[in-house]
Enzyme design. Structure first.
Site, PDB file in Angstrom:
ATOM      1  CG  HIS A 125     -11.127  16.752   2.212  1.00 20.44           C
ATOM      2  ND1 HIS A 125     -11.954  16.523   1.949  1.00 20.44           N
ATOM      3  CD2 HIS A 125     -10.177  16.863   2.180  1.00 20.44           C
ATOM      4  CE1 HIS A 125     -11.145  15.697   0.394  1.00 20.44           C
ATOM      5  NE2 HIS A 125      -9.927  15.799   1.069  1.00 20.44           N
ATOM      6  CG  ASP A 126     -10.009  18.230   7.680  1.00 17.32           C
ATOM      7  OD1 ASP A 126      -8.663  17.728   8.907  1.00 17.32           O
ATOM      8  OD2 ASP A 126     -11.005  17.362   7.749  1.00 17.32           O
TER       9      ASP A 126
END
Ligand code: RIB
Ligand code: CA
Length: 311
Positions: free
Chosen positions: A240-241
């Site tokens: 995600h990041d």
């Protein structure tokens, strides 16, 4: 001219990949890492940030520790079962020779924002407690943020830590509400675009084979891979990041729609849900919500950049 970048983070497996991605990208100059509670305790996220920077030979990047707890209600539980109790998938990286910056995160961030001649991009990839505190303690500094790219929430994909909420927002909904309502130039990179963007074993193998940095990055991912296999039945990981930091590095990578966003701060099962307006909004407090992604292209970007760290 590289854009000054700050990553506010709770490393965290995908946070680690996001930091490495920024270090591999000449478009940005990682000027500061601020740490926050989240996946694991603050002391651990801070140590992990130092070690990831050291892994890539960048212990010169200052790390300043921020909030150890959410603004109002304590985060119900950490995410050790996903990231490992120490936060890096059970991988022990070499300790950094660098010490933590003596300034609290909001002070370090405010000083950078007030002194930088160029607009600073802030990528917030953990709970938004530090960013909310910056807004309350140093509003003039917060107003100088050039771009705020938040990994968090979802417009229509529901949650990943509860049915309603994505982890970063759920960890501190009151902070998220303050940030989304502040009128900063904000891009919300949520589950709508991160969940379809899966880093597969072939891509992991490419940077694992590139050299020691890629090899450690791949090792850190292994627990995520195992978790994804059991939890989602997939043979890949959702970093995600790293997708949020990709948007910070290459503005416009993701297709966005400007919408009003409200965060559910109730104490019931909806707590932490991000509710996006149906229609586009011209309100000054509206947020650019990422809704379109070329997952194959962003995965290739991540893999090639991570592999370049050993080049
Ligand atoms: O929901 C994903 C987010 O929660 C990521 O930032 C991951 O690191 C976890 O903190
Ligand atoms: Ca994170």
């Amino acid at each position: 001219m590289p854009v000054p970048l700050v990553i506010d983070t709770d490393p965290g497996i995908d946070d680690a990949l996001a930091i490495l991605l920024a270090l591999a990208s000449p478009e940005v100059d990682l000027r500061l890492v601020t740490t926050v509670h989240g996946n694991v305790e603050l002391a651990r996220t801070t140590e992990n940030a130092l070690r990831v920077l050291h892994l890539a030979g960048r212990s010169d990047v200052p790390v300043a520790a921020g909030a150890r707890e959410s603004l109002v209600h304590p985060q119900p539980e950490r995410a050790g079962h996903v990231h490992g109790t120490a936060g890096l998938g059970g991988v022990e990286l070499a300790p950094s020779p660098a010490a933590v910056d003596p300034r609290p995160a909001v002070v370090a961030l405010a000083e950078l924002l007030m002194t930088s001649p160029e607009p600073v991009t802030v990528a917030a990839v953990g709970p938004l407690t530090n960013v909310a505190l910056l807004l309350r303690v140093f509003p003039d500094a917060a107003a100088r943020i050039g771009r705020l790219v938040v990994m968090g929430g979802a417009a229509w994909r529901g949650g990943n830590v509860t049915a309603a909420a994505e982890f970063n927002i759920w960890a501190d909904p009151e902070a998220a509400q303050a940030v989304f309502g502040a009128g900063l130039p904000t891009v919300m990179v949520g589950l709508d675009v991160t969940l379809p963007t899966v880093l597969g074993e072939e891509g992991i193998a490419r940077f694992a084979a590139a050299g020691p940095i890629g090899n450690r990055a791949a090792a850190i991912l292994q627990q995520y891979l195992d978790h994804a296999r059991t939890a989602y039945g997939t043979t890949g990981v959702v970093v995600h990041d790293a997708l949020a930091v990709t948007e910070a590095i290459l503005p416009g990578t993701l297709g966005t729609v400007r919408r009003d966003v409200v965060v559910d701060t109730s104490l019931g099962p909806e707590r932490g849900r991000t509710v996006a307006g149906e229609r586009e909004s011209a309100a000054p407090t509206a947020v650019e919500i990422a809704e379109k992604v070329d997952s194959a292209a962003t995965v290739e970007f991540l893999v090639s950049r991570l592999a370049s760290l050993d080049g």
